[in-house]
Design an enzyme around this catalytic site. Structure first.
Site, PDB file in Angstrom:
ATOM      1  CG  HIS A 306      -0.230  -0.038   2.542  1.00  0.00           C
ATOM      2  ND1 HIS A 306       0.230   1.091   3.171  1.00  0.00           N
ATOM      3  CD2 HIS A 306       0.089  -1.080   3.355  1.00  0.00           C
ATOM      4  CE1 HIS A 306       0.802   0.755   4.319  1.00  0.00           C
ATOM      5  NE2 HIS A 306       0.730  -0.552   4.453  1.00  0.00           N
ATOM      6  CB  CYS A 322       1.296  -4.095   5.241  1.00  0.00           C
ATOM      7  SG  CYS A 322      -0.191  -4.940   5.830  1.00  0.00           S
TER       8      CYS A 322
END
Length: 577
Positions: A306, A322
């Protein structure tokens, strides 16, 4: 910077010496449209800001992202240089040498900076002045947009807002029709929505661009790479990948879907440090959303790739498991990814260009260049890293007792292992109580207990009070990078183990004040903040045997490195650069 190798009593280094650290001799090199477009390796030092800006733009054009284009000789810039060198069959020195410069400018047809007319869309907003890093406060906002048209324009053209203003010192960024100068890179496609500026998803019906068949997440080297079905490298991006608290996974997964302009949903079971809520939160879309402008959902549950609201922190801090890219890099990668794209998390640093390729002719992502090369023989024949460090049980017990007596918050780990390295007598440092409140250590870095004791003393006696004196605000958190990490010095295969491999080192990326304002080690917003960072750096030499940071070398251009390694006959010798 001047190199100091001293044998002095610790008391000789005091806070009054805080302003003694000289500035980088190239920091004052003028950065203008003319100086950047005319920059040449023949006329400037390798680290001169105009030359770095030009090289960053050329790397970005070739799809070797330097992260934020900022004119700083930093880690992400050096990673991009090294990747470009590997993909083009050049010695991977991570330095801007003559051969690398020649390859970068070979296909340059247009200047790296270009004029741009600010459009009505650029100033339409909406903009959000109430931005906060507090999730509870974020959840109250209808959108997490840019704070200003200047912030939007900076991200649109892959640059820091500081560089945008430096190139355009008299510009009115809120005026439609105003002429400014920007990097000549593909601008990020943005649109206005009712509550935030958002990314414009590609039109699937018209999409004829490259498609990523495989995405490699190189955890040790902190980069993400995209390859097509024939093994050709499409793009390289610097990345923040996991943390000690929640490490990134290992193995092979797939892209489930790509979600543009996502909501961010916080579940209290994640128990993020500093988030004091027992209820679920939903945070509206926007570039300052915690996951930025796009979420690439992976088959590994709760993991994704992301964007970020803090592009300057990419590769320097940690994430909640992440993979984090700059917004523009995440948007570009999302345009190439599709359901079924393989995402491979690698635990060993691997060459940027595949050792075998299904294609012939130019590899890499620069529309020209040498075929993929095998790693240099020095890499293939490098001696495997082997490091074992321990504290005797009695010393470990005494250290734990000392920390407990000072009410330091920590977790006893005991033994830690990474391939090639073992640490006995380890802790995870969570927070240090001071007279001005607790100071959290982001990511709970793992280290030898003895080093944790020394670091907590510096935080309590120096960092916390000095921050209050200089800024008038209290220190609430220190954002750390690597602590215990099994790697060689300067990440060079075959080199001796780094102090990180011995558990007696830590990297510090930034300070966070109680109002959530960040003061990066790399670049500060004011003279007061610059003086504070210089003072902390100088006084750290009284607590650690090695203190490195911006200006020391390219490997430490964006963070402090503190360690307690022994360099001479006694621990009184210091290397302070």
């Amino acid at each position: 910077m001047r190199r100091l190798l001293l044998a002095l009593p610790l008391a000789a280094l005091t806070i009054s010496a805080a302003l003694a650290v000289p500035k980088d001799s190239h920091a004052s090199a003028p950065v203008t449209e003319v100086s950047v477009n005319a920059a040449s390796l023949n006329g400037l030092a390798e680290s001169a800001a105009p030359l770095v800006v030009k090289a960053e733009v050329l790397l970005g054009r070739a799809h070797f992202s330097p992260g934020e284009i900022d004119g700083e000789d930093g880690d992400n810039y050096r990673r991009a240089l090294r990747a470009f060198q590997q993909a083009n069959g050049l010695p991977d020195t991570a330095k801007l040498d003559a051969a690398t410069w020649s390859a970068l400018i070979r296909d340059m047809k247009e200047p790296v900076l270009k004029p741009y007319t600010i459009s009505a869309e650029d100033v339409a907003g909406p903009f959000e002045k109430r931005l906060s890093r507090n999730l509870v406060e974020m959840a109250r906002l209808p959108g997490l947009s840019y704070s200003s048209s200047a912030a939007e324009l900076a991200e649109k053209f892959h640059m820091s807002e500081g560089l945008l203003r430096k190139l355009n010192p008299r510009a009115d960024f809120g005026k439609t029709g105003a002429q400014i100068v920007v990097p000549d890179v593909p601008p990020m496609s943005l649109r206005s929505s009712p509550h935030a500026v958002e990314a414009q998803p590609p039109d699937a019906a018209k999409d004829t661009g490259e498609r990523a068949d495989t995405i490699v997440v190189d955890k040790p080297a902190r980069n993400v790479r995209a390859y097509d079905k024939d093994g050709k490298l499409l793009a390289f991006y610097p990345a923040t990948i996991g943390s000690e608290e929640k490490p990134a996974p290992s193995g092979e997964f797939k892209v489930n879907k790509v979600e543009w302009n996502p909501d961010f949903r916080y579940d209290p079971k994640f128990a993020w440090k500093g988030v004091k809520t027992s209820r679920r939160l939903t945070i509206a879309p926007g570039p300052n959303n915690p996951v930025g402008l796009v979420w690439i959902d992976l088959s590994a549950p709760s993991y994704g790739i992301h964007g970020t609201p803090q592009p300057d922190a990419i590769g320097k801090t940690e994430s909640h498991g992440c993979v984090r890219l700059t917004n523009w890099d995440a948007v570009e990668l999302a345009g190439m990814a599709h359901p079924g794209t393989v995402v491979r998390f690698e635990d060993q640093d691997s060459p940027v260009a595949p050792s075998t390729s299904k294609t012939e002719g130019p590899s890499a992502a620069n529309n020209g260049g040498a075929p993929p090369q095998e790693p240099a023989s020095t890499d293939k024949n490098a001696k495997a890293l082997n490091s074992t460090t321990s504290m005797p049980p009695a010393e470990f017990a005494q250290c734990v007792s000392d920390l407990s007596a000072k009410k330091v918050i920590f977790e006893q780990v005991g033994d830690l292992k990474e391939e090639g390295c073992q640490l006995s007598g380890a802790i995870r440092l969570v927070a240090v109580p001071t007279s001005f409140g607790d100071v959290a250590l982001a990511g709970k870095p793992a280290m030898l207990c003895s080093f944790g004791r020394q670091l907590s003393t510096w935080v309590r006696d120096v960092a916390a009070p000095m921050t209050l004196v200089y800024t008038g605000k209290k220190l609430s958190q220190i954002e750390t990078g690597s602590a215990f990490s099994c790697r060689a010095r300067y990440d060079k295969p075959g080199a001796i183990p780094s102090e990180h491999a011995k558990g007696d080192a830590v990297d510090i990326a930034s300070l966070v004040l109680t109002d959530n304002h960040r003061i990066p080690v790399k670049q500060q917003d004011s003279d007061i903040e610059r003086d504070l960072v210089r003072a902390l750096r100088t006084t750290a030499c009284g607590y650690f045997t090695t203190v490195l940071g911006p200006g020391s070398d390219s490997a430490h251009a964006e963070h402090f490195h503190f360690d307690t390694g022994i360099h001479g006959a006694t621990a009184n010798y210091r290397i302070c650069e």
